[in-house]
Scaffold this motif. Structure first.
Motif, mmCIF file in Angstrom:
data_model
loop_
_atom_site.group_PDB
_atom_site.id
_atom_site.type_symbol
_atom_site.label_atom_id
_atom_site.label_comp_id
_atom_site.label_asym_id
_atom_site.label_seq_id
_atom_site.Cartn_x
_atom_site.Cartn_y
_atom_site.Cartn_z
ATOM 1 N N UNK A 76 0.816 -1.231 -0.136
ATOM 2 C CA UNK A 76 0.047 -0.065 -0.014
ATOM 3 C C UNK A 76 0.817 1.173 -0.001
ATOM 4 N N UNK A 77 1.927 1.130 0.689
ATOM 5 C CA UNK A 77 2.806 2.357 0.658
ATOM 6 C C UNK A 77 3.546 2.611 -0.761
ATOM 7 N N UNK A 78 3.877 1.336 -1.205
ATOM 8 C CA UNK A 78 4.814 1.410 -2.609
ATOM 9 C C UNK A 78 3.516 1.941 -3.814
ATOM 10 N N UNK A 79 2.468 1.782 -3.396
ATOM 11 C CA UNK A 79 1.179 2.239 -4.435
ATOM 12 C C UNK A 79 1.299 3.843 -4.419
ATOM 13 N N UNK A 80 1.241 4.414 -3.059
ATOM 14 C CA UNK A 80 1.158 5.752 -2.944
ATOM 15 C C UNK A 80 2.358 6.341 -3.461
ATOM 16 N N UNK A 123 3.018 9.388 -6.045
ATOM 17 C CA UNK A 123 3.732 10.662 -5.738
ATOM 18 C C UNK A 123 4.984 10.933 -6.657
ATOM 19 N N UNK A 124 5.646 9.829 -7.032
ATOM 20 C CA UNK A 124 6.962 9.958 -7.458
ATOM 21 C C UNK A 124 6.439 10.277 -9.054
ATOM 22 N N UNK A 125 5.301 9.704 -9.442
ATOM 23 C CA UNK A 125 5.268 9.745 -10.848
ATOM 24 C C UNK A 125 5.064 11.455 -11.047
ATOM 25 N N UNK A 140 8.894 8.293 -0.903
ATOM 26 C CA UNK A 140 8.660 7.192 0.092
ATOM 27 C C UNK A 140 8.380 7.904 1.534
ATOM 28 N N UNK A 141 9.143 8.920 1.675
ATOM 29 C CA UNK A 141 8.827 9.493 3.014
ATOM 30 C C UNK A 141 7.392 9.879 3.165
ATOM 31 N N UNK A 142 6.819 10.489 2.134
ATOM 32 C CA UNK A 142 5.571 11.113 2.255
ATOM 33 C C UNK A 142 4.606 9.969 2.347
ATOM 34 N N UNK A 143 4.773 8.776 1.300
ATOM 35 C CA UNK A 143 3.751 7.744 1.415
ATOM 36 C C UNK A 143 3.763 7.172 2.693
ATOM 37 N N UNK A 195 -3.820 12.060 1.629
ATOM 38 C CA UNK A 195 -2.952 11.947 0.324
ATOM 39 C C UNK A 195 -3.112 13.311 -0.462
ATOM 40 N N UNK A 196 -4.167 13.865 -0.630
ATOM 41 C CA UNK A 196 -4.363 15.203 -1.143
ATOM 42 C C UNK A 196 -2.973 16.120 -0.584
ATOM 43 N N UNK A 197 -2.816 16.284 0.618
ATOM 44 C CA UNK A 197 -1.856 17.238 1.046
ATOM 45 C C UNK A 197 -0.379 16.669 0.654
ATOM 46 N N UNK A 198 -0.280 15.127 0.623
ATOM 47 C CA UNK A 198 1.161 14.713 0.288
ATOM 48 C C UNK A 198 1.345 15.061 -1.102
ATOM 49 N N UNK A 199 0.261 15.076 -2.013
ATOM 50 C CA UNK A 199 0.503 15.467 -3.334
ATOM 51 C C UNK A 199 0.852 16.606 -3.609
ATOM 52 N N UNK A 200 0.439 17.553 -2.827
ATOM 53 C CA UNK A 200 0.703 19.138 -2.915
ATOM 54 C C UNK A 200 2.350 19.005 -2.433
#
Lengths: 460, 460, 460
Positions: free
Chosen positions: A15-19, A23-25, A426-429, A439-444
């Motif tokens: 689940x962390x890898x997916x996120x 984010x990396x993409x 990775x840290x954000x995920x 997640x929305x905030x992590x994207x920002x």
């Protein structure tokens, strides 16, 4: 393993890898902002082909030569006078000894992405990989400007002597065939630090070049004039590298007398400390006036091995960190200018203990203090994770400098920024999957880390 | 993400998560023991409604105001004279900049669990969330006593001046309608530390209030008398906050002469250090006699920004840690009293380097030394994991203080204790899944961490 | 949980676990190389049965007695004069308080693998476990030599006084019925460090025993003669334990005068520091000549509790680390001998802050400097992971010492080496699954870590 796992450095847990992937993409192809480094402007102005693989990837990279040296290789066998193919074979022979280091990670990245090298370097393939790299380096697409474009570099800062006329920068800016942004950086160490290896004679040279009198006021004026020149040529920052970041506030008369003693030289350790410390404060004062971001790289004992320094010069792998404190050291400066919002003081350290203890608390209060990205020995995946973990809970993501590659190795720039983007994703995920940020905030934040944040810290 | 993931902070890996959930379920509703903090007894005695959302959640919380200030907000816009709704909007505007901080984690917890706020704060919903919180705060269930019960607080310690008559504590204890246990804590800093901001005049006031002569013996006697008063009113501990924890053993005549110089003032730095150091030792001696647990919060440079201190007073976000050692600093005290089993010396630090190097080895030998829970900047999920990792392999779980919230922010108490319980459950689950401790033992430890351990450390 | 999970300490995530298992399987039965420790040669020469469970597993193990003491047990109840079964019951009563410590991990390993104890120790089974262990200890297979073979020990180094005649080592080597390799180690602390507890009279004894004059040259000559004796008897290293690793270069006349003052005694702190510092440098010089590997265990304040030292002697659990720096401290030595390839200087620390800041950078440049394995309080799973994480990105795997057990507890040797192998397999597996090193290289490193690397560092 293929030489480059597309998910490298991302978390293993699904689940962390997916996120993290998501984010990396978002940021993988974002332009590179490199506001501090050591690539010379001349290389882009001249756009000459790089030399052979060894001079490009070994000789000039003290991360590589230092560890070969530690493992028993003579620095002479890696220098400019050495046989390039022989040096490359030495690297191949010792390559497993680089495993786990940042250097090995970057070089694998470069060999795979730039040179199409699929196999891991070892003695059996050393010659064929050397030939592959050498052949590519002669292609037009491997000249500095072509790579600058290919790397997607938006801004690249160089590091320059205050007396540099910056003609290369000007010529580059006026060259219509090159559209990149290359900025000079004012690096005054030798003019302000009596302990710098090249301090001897530097202040007189500065005064002569600027036609200023040999008074403290004349000296400050000379520095200000050269800063103005840098500002006119596009500089956004100055950079100072000192072993001890102690800052010192002095009365004008006291400073004048100290300056006279320093000019007369040689001086006591106390005088040298006071002068350097006072000049750190004066440089910050000038920044309040002219707006240059002040970056501070502190805590490295330069040229630890005198014999090596004598034989091979500086930057040959034996600069070694020392314990470094900031809370007390920076206080005189911060008492004077810490609340100035136009001052940006970006502090880098190679002493990890300062992260949670001093830098995050300082940057979590003073609007002028920014936490520099992990520097030098700490510019590596695990160290970057430790840095984020140590600072974020106190200061968040927005009191940091954004990633700085600080490199002389032009070809490693994409590898280094890519590493930072993977680590940050990775840290954000992890924070998202641990339920700590939406997640929305992590994207920002992921977006801001490669754009808004360095642009704000460096006033770009 | 819903605002609060029920599994937040628990490990992601399924087998570890299952065990962590089980351990957390054992303790999630356990009563809260809060043996050190800064909630005033008067708030529970008066039981007045809390004010508006801003004065409750922003103005008084220097974790929040400091980071807003760092991000460019004027402290005046957040203070008691500011427009509360305007300040709340400033928080909303900067809310993403708090991501990853402990403050953000706690505030999300409070907004969700206490105020039913489902959305993450941002400028678009700032006003409606403000209104929701304000409306709730006016309900009877949101008065201090109702929340005290709702939070399941078993013990709450306040922090008090030695000259406080503790009338509020007494009144509260005698109030049959309130059954909670609220204990005073003796905090003598200003009477023992010549470097404390409010030292000036404090000792004469103490002597006058207790009718003791201006001799060292009289002064010690005055402190003992006030401690006796605190013990009589239910205190179990005293707390000392000093920048430098150096302790000093002095001959009586030497101490007498030093006391005279300190009273006469101003004194040299050496005298100030010696006096404070000797008083740390004297306070420990008194604890051997009267049984008060001695907690030591060391290593913070208070009021780093003079301009801010002058304009806004203490506790406004610019107390910054410094390197702090204990092995040598505490030795004189421990040579005298370290083997006394009735002495409990609970040591807190904001210098993480002391965890594995000094605190765990000291607490792993001296029966009197307890390792304080992660304090201040380190009271956050990652930092708590680092703390457990650094100390447990040397000192285990039973030489620690149990969790301490140390907060002025009453509403954050459940969030903070819940964080500790989640982190400890996760840490224990990792040890179990790594085959390092049996599950049965982990269950016992999880239980003890919220009951036996703080009760023993604080003699509750 | 069964007492020993076969996958203990390996990563939980399935792909990492698979790789870690594979790497661990390569090394699980590899011979044990133990180039530094404190098992006496006499125990193998005499091959007498070990005593009762308590004297073997509690009394002599200050890791165990210290934590029992911290938890309120009188050291007298654990000493040689105590009732062994009573002491064992005390351990059982406090056993949950050891959870998470390295001691508990090792003892569980020993009880399960050597004594077949399936249950976790607690008061209800204390007596039956005691009886089981006691019965086994009387079997022939539990004598020192049998265990030496069973443990697969290839090399075991002892630690010896320079005046030891090493008769036990010689007898053991000449005993055809014992084929193990047992090497002496030269430990000169008391002869070179005026702050050592047993310095008084040591130098005169050394001079008398070697028939050297009381001059600095005579003293150096005496040390060299004793080193030569150790070399002749198979020693490969000398070991020095000092609180402060500062090294000092002195002119010969200056050293001569200092030596005279030291011999005359008592001396100033500055003299003591200079003498010890100069002797560290002299010992390194001798190593350049005779090839002995120099190991340095620095940064521990010995005998912190005077009362305990007086009553129970040294090594009773109150040696406490202090902050320790190497960059500046070792420079005089490294300026003289740092580039000598025949010098091996293996540096151990209990101050984790030195890992990334000083030791990895030093060992990443100087061919003479090796990073010692995590020592003492840091010889535990989490601490070992932190160590690898902190050093590898700068110095790789090949600038380290290999694992050192440094133990007096003979029975714990396999548990300690097994722990290191599991941790290293896990660390390598993480690097592989994070795409940082190829599996093929990780396999080579895993093999080298238990063979080539310690053999090279210790010139075996």
């Amino acid at each position: 393993m293929s030489p480059l796992d597309p998910d490298r450095l991302l978390p293993l847990e699904p689940s962390a890898r997916t996120i993290a992937r998501e984010l990396y993409a978002r940021v993988v192809t974002a332009p590179i902002i490199s506001p501090h480094g050591h690539v010379p402007a001349a290389s882009l102005l001249d756009d000459e082909p790089f030399g052979d693989p060894t001079s490009l990837l070994i000789t000039k990279d003290h991360y590589v030569t230092r560890l070969l040296h530690a493992n028993g290789v003579d620095l002479r066998a890696l220098g400019a006078d050495a046989d390039p193919r022989g040096a490359w074979r030495l690297l191949a022979e010792h390559w497993h000894r680089f495993s786990g280091t940042a250097s090995a990670y970057w070089l694998r990245h470069e060999l795979a992405t730039l040179f199409g090298v699929e196999d891991d370097l070892d003695p059996s393939n050393a010659d064929s990989i050397y030939d592959t790299v050498a052949a590519r380096l002669s292609e037009p697409g491997f000249r500095p400007r072509a790579l600058f474009r290919r790397f997607g570099i938006e801004v690249l800062a160089t590091t320059d002597d205050p007396l540099d006329d910056l003609a290369d920068h000007r010529a580059l800016r006026e060259d219509d065939s090159f559209t990149g942004r290359v900025l000079p950086t004012f690096r005054p160490d030798r003019y302000i630090d009596p302990d710098a290896a090249t301090f001897e004679g530097a202040i007189p040279r500065l005064l002569a070049a600027t036609g200023r009198p040999a008074t403290f006021a004349g000296y400050l004026d000379a520095l200000e004039a050269r800063r103005a020149h840098f500002v006119a040529e596009g500089a956004v920052s100055l950079d100072v590298g000192v072993t001890d970041p102690t800052t010192v506030d002095l009365e004008p008369q006291e400073a004048e007398r100290l300056f006279a003693r320093i000019l007369a030289g040689p001086c006591s350790a106390a005088d040298r400390l006071a002068f350097r410390g006072h000049m750190l404060l004066q440089l910050a004062r000038m920044s309040v006036d002219d707006g240059l971001v002040m970056t501070l790289h502190a805590g490295v004992h330069r040229n630890h091995s005198t014999a090596t320094h004598t034989a091979f010069g500086p930057d040959t792998g034996h600069d070694i960190p020392v314990p470094t404190g900031f809370t007390r050291a920076l206080r005189p400066l911060l008492e004077r200018f810490g609340l100035e919002r136009d001052l940006h003081l970006v502090v880098f350290t190679v002493d990890e203990t300062a992260y949670s203890r001093e830098l995050a608390p300082l940057a979590g209060f003073y609007p002028s203090v920014y936490i520099g990205a992990p520097w030098w020995f700490l510019d590596a995946p695990d160290a970057m994770q430790r840095w984020r973990s140590a600072i974020t809970e106190t200061a968040g993501f927005y009191r940091t400098s954004g990633f700085i590659d600080d490199t002389r190795a032009f070809l490693s720039i994409p590898a280094r920024h890519d590493t930072a983007r993977r680590v940050d994703s990775s840290f954000l995920a992890r924070l998202v999957t641990e339920g700590r940020i939406p997640l929305r905030v992590a994207e920002r934040i992921a977006d801001d880390l490669v754009s808004t944040i360095p642009n704000a810290a460096f006033k770009l």
